[in-house]
Scaffold this motif. Structure first.
Motif, PDB file in Angstrom:
ATOM      1  N   ARG A  12     -66.160  57.416  -4.792  1.00  0.00           N
ATOM      2  CA  ARG A  12     -66.126  55.954  -4.868  1.00  0.00           C
ATOM      3  C   ARG A  12     -67.238  55.253  -4.099  1.00  0.00           C
ATOM      4  O   ARG A  12     -67.372  54.037  -4.182  1.00  0.00           O
ATOM      5  CB  ARG A  12     -64.774  55.436  -4.397  1.00  0.00           C
ATOM      6  CG  ARG A  12     -64.489  55.726  -2.935  1.00  0.00           C
ATOM      7  CD  ARG A  12     -63.106  55.205  -2.560  1.00  0.00           C
ATOM      8  NE  ARG A  12     -62.820  55.503  -1.183  1.00  0.00           N
ATOM      9  CZ  ARG A  12     -63.195  54.753  -0.165  1.00  0.00           C
ATOM     10  NH1 ARG A  12     -63.867  53.651  -0.371  1.00  0.00           N
ATOM     11  NH2 ARG A  12     -62.901  55.093   1.068  1.00  0.00           N
ATOM     12  N   THR A  13     -68.044  55.998  -3.336  1.00  0.00           N
ATOM     13  CA  THR A  13     -69.130  55.368  -2.588  1.00  0.00           C
ATOM     14  C   THR A  13     -70.433  55.332  -3.378  1.00  0.00           C
ATOM     15  O   THR A  13     -71.405  54.751  -2.914  1.00  0.00           O
ATOM     16  CB  THR A  13     -69.381  56.104  -1.259  1.00  0.00           C
ATOM     17  OG1 THR A  13     -69.817  57.438  -1.535  1.00  0.00           O
ATOM     18  CG2 THR A  13     -68.133  56.133  -0.392  1.00  0.00           C
ATOM     19  N   ALA A  14     -70.437  55.935  -4.556  1.00  0.00           N
ATOM     20  CA  ALA A  14     -71.664  56.031  -5.346  1.00  0.00           C
ATOM     21  C   ALA A  14     -72.086  54.681  -5.914  1.00  0.00           C
ATOM     22  O   ALA A  14     -71.262  53.836  -6.250  1.00  0.00           O
ATOM     23  CB  ALA A  14     -71.476  57.020  -6.489  1.00  0.00           C
ATOM     24  N   VAL A  15     -73.400  54.512  -5.978  1.00  0.00           N
ATOM     25  CA  VAL A  15     -73.995  53.360  -6.629  1.00  0.00           C
ATOM     26  C   VAL A  15     -74.980  53.912  -7.627  1.00  0.00           C
ATOM     27  O   VAL A  15     -75.798  54.761  -7.262  1.00  0.00           O
ATOM     28  CB  VAL A  15     -74.710  52.449  -5.604  1.00  0.00           C
ATOM     29  CG1 VAL A  15     -75.424  51.314  -6.304  1.00  0.00           C
ATOM     30  CG2 VAL A  15     -73.732  51.933  -4.570  1.00  0.00           C
ATOM     31  N   PRO A  16     -74.933  53.545  -8.870  1.00  0.00           N
ATOM     32  CA  PRO A  16     -74.147  52.492  -9.505  1.00  0.00           C
ATOM     33  C   PRO A  16     -72.688  52.895  -9.723  1.00  0.00           C
ATOM     34  O   PRO A  16     -72.351  54.077  -9.800  1.00  0.00           O
ATOM     35  CB  PRO A  16     -74.857  52.279 -10.846  1.00  0.00           C
ATOM     36  CG  PRO A  16     -75.530  53.559 -11.132  1.00  0.00           C
ATOM     37  CD  PRO A  16     -75.883  54.165  -9.802  1.00  0.00           C
ATOM     38  N   GLN A  17     -71.851  51.895  -9.836  1.00  0.00           N
ATOM     39  CA  GLN A  17     -70.411  52.117  -9.896  1.00  0.00           C
ATOM     40  C   GLN A  17     -69.964  52.903 -11.122  1.00  0.00           C
ATOM     41  O   GLN A  17     -68.958  53.598 -11.072  1.00  0.00           O
ATOM     42  CB  GLN A  17     -69.668  50.786  -9.855  1.00  0.00           C
ATOM     43  CG  GLN A  17     -69.793  50.088  -8.533  1.00  0.00           C
ATOM     44  CD  GLN A  17     -69.010  48.792  -8.485  1.00  0.00           C
ATOM     45  OE1 GLN A  17     -68.290  48.465  -9.412  1.00  0.00           O
ATOM     46  NE2 GLN A  17     -69.157  48.057  -7.407  1.00  0.00           N
ATOM     47  N   TYR A  18     -70.690  52.793 -12.237  1.00  0.00           N
ATOM     48  CA  TYR A  18     -70.239  53.484 -13.438  1.00  0.00           C
ATOM     49  C   TYR A  18     -70.276  55.003 -13.310  1.00  0.00           C
ATOM     50  O   TYR A  18     -69.684  55.714 -14.100  1.00  0.00           O
ATOM     51  CB  TYR A  18     -71.009  53.032 -14.685  1.00  0.00           C
ATOM     52  CG  TYR A  18     -72.482  53.376 -14.706  1.00  0.00           C
ATOM     53  CD1 TYR A  18     -72.915  54.626 -15.127  1.00  0.00           C
ATOM     54  CD2 TYR A  18     -73.429  52.438 -14.332  1.00  0.00           C
ATOM     55  CE1 TYR A  18     -74.265  54.938 -15.160  1.00  0.00           C
ATOM     56  CE2 TYR A  18     -74.783  52.738 -14.371  1.00  0.00           C
ATOM     57  CZ  TYR A  18     -75.190  53.982 -14.779  1.00  0.00           C
ATOM     58  OH  TYR A  18     -76.525  54.288 -14.806  1.00  0.00           O
ATOM     59  N   LEU A  19     -70.938  55.519 -12.272  1.00  0.00           N
ATOM     60  CA  LEU A  19     -70.953  56.967 -12.055  1.00  0.00           C
ATOM     61  C   LEU A  19     -69.710  57.460 -11.324  1.00  0.00           C
ATOM     62  O   LEU A  19     -69.412  58.652 -11.328  1.00  0.00           O
ATOM     63  CB  LEU A  19     -72.190  57.364 -11.247  1.00  0.00           C
ATOM     64  CG  LEU A  19     -73.529  57.234 -11.949  1.00  0.00           C
ATOM     65  CD1 LEU A  19     -74.666  57.540 -10.995  1.00  0.00           C
ATOM     66  CD2 LEU A  19     -73.577  58.139 -13.167  1.00  0.00           C
ATOM     67  N   ARG A  20     -68.984  56.556 -10.701  1.00  0.00           N
ATOM     68  CA  ARG A  20     -67.826  56.940  -9.895  1.00  0.00           C
ATOM     69  C   ARG A  20     -66.784  57.669 -10.736  1.00  0.00           C
ATOM     70  O   ARG A  20     -66.405  57.224 -11.802  1.00  0.00           O
ATOM     71  CB  ARG A  20     -67.212  55.716  -9.232  1.00  0.00           C
ATOM     72  CG  ARG A  20     -68.159  55.083  -8.248  1.00  0.00           C
ATOM     73  CD  ARG A  20     -67.625  53.810  -7.659  1.00  0.00           C
ATOM     74  NE  ARG A  20     -68.607  53.247  -6.731  1.00  0.00           N
ATOM     75  CZ  ARG A  20     -68.424  52.121  -6.082  1.00  0.00           C
ATOM     76  NH1 ARG A  20     -67.323  51.432  -6.229  1.00  0.00           N
ATOM     77  NH2 ARG A  20     -69.374  51.688  -5.267  1.00  0.00           N
ATOM     78  N   GLY A  21     -66.355  58.825 -10.240  1.00  0.00           N
ATOM     79  CA  GLY A  21     -65.331  59.612 -10.912  1.00  0.00           C
ATOM     80  C   GLY A  21     -65.872  60.619 -11.912  1.00  0.00           C
ATOM     81  O   GLY A  21     -65.108  61.436 -12.420  1.00  0.00           O
ATOM     82  N   THR A  22     -67.159  60.579 -12.196  1.00  0.00           N
ATOM     83  CA  THR A  22     -67.712  61.536 -13.155  1.00  0.00           C
ATOM     84  C   THR A  22     -67.884  62.898 -12.490  1.00  0.00           C
ATOM     85  O   THR A  22     -68.030  63.003 -11.282  1.00  0.00           O
ATOM     86  CB  THR A  22     -69.063  61.057 -13.715  1.00  0.00           C
ATOM     87  OG1 THR A  22     -69.977  60.852 -12.640  1.00  0.00           O
ATOM     88  CG2 THR A  22     -68.910  59.773 -14.491  1.00  0.00           C
TER      89      THR A  22
END
Length: 132
Positions: A81-91
């Protein structure tokens, strides 16, 4: 209309959490916090701010180095959940390499704006799921 950016309001700690925090402080830290709160060191706040920010960067860099060492090549990972950009979160994907201070990950499937499915994220944004 003004184009001045608004800064986010800083939430004040709840009274019960503040007292719990204060009870966990060492006497030295508690006295330092007391001096700052009382305004006794107002003339030195710029120096204190720079020093704290510099130390925070050093601690964050050390944490990133530890995290990078804990991510083996070929490991299965999830972008947290700390990743930027947000659309990568959970992949999820597989670590294919390292570039500077970033971890290269080949995603399991195309996601968001990622056409090539090869992304680079900071090591603190990666949770290791298991070996490749």
């Amino acid at each position: 209309m003004s184009r001045k950016r608004r800064s986010r309001p800083v939430p004040e700690p709840a009274p019960e959490s503040a007292s719990a925090l204060e009870s966990a402080l060492t006497p030295d830290v508690a006295s330092m916090v007391g001096l700052i709160t009382a305004g006794a060191v107002d003339a030195h706040l710029p120096l204190l701010t720079r020093t704290i920010q510099q130390r925070h960067r050093q601690v964050r860099e050390k944490d990133a180095q530890r995290a990078m060492a804990a991510v083996p090549l070929g490991a299965r990972v999830r972008i947290n959940r700390t990743a930027v950009p947000q659309y990568l979160r959970g992949t999820t994907g597989t670590v294919t390499g390292f570039t500077g201070r970033k971890v290269e990950i080949l995603l399991d499937r195309s996601h968001g704006r990622c056409g090539s499915c090869l992304v680079r994220v900071g090591p603190l944004s990666v949770d290791v799921l298991g070996p490749g």
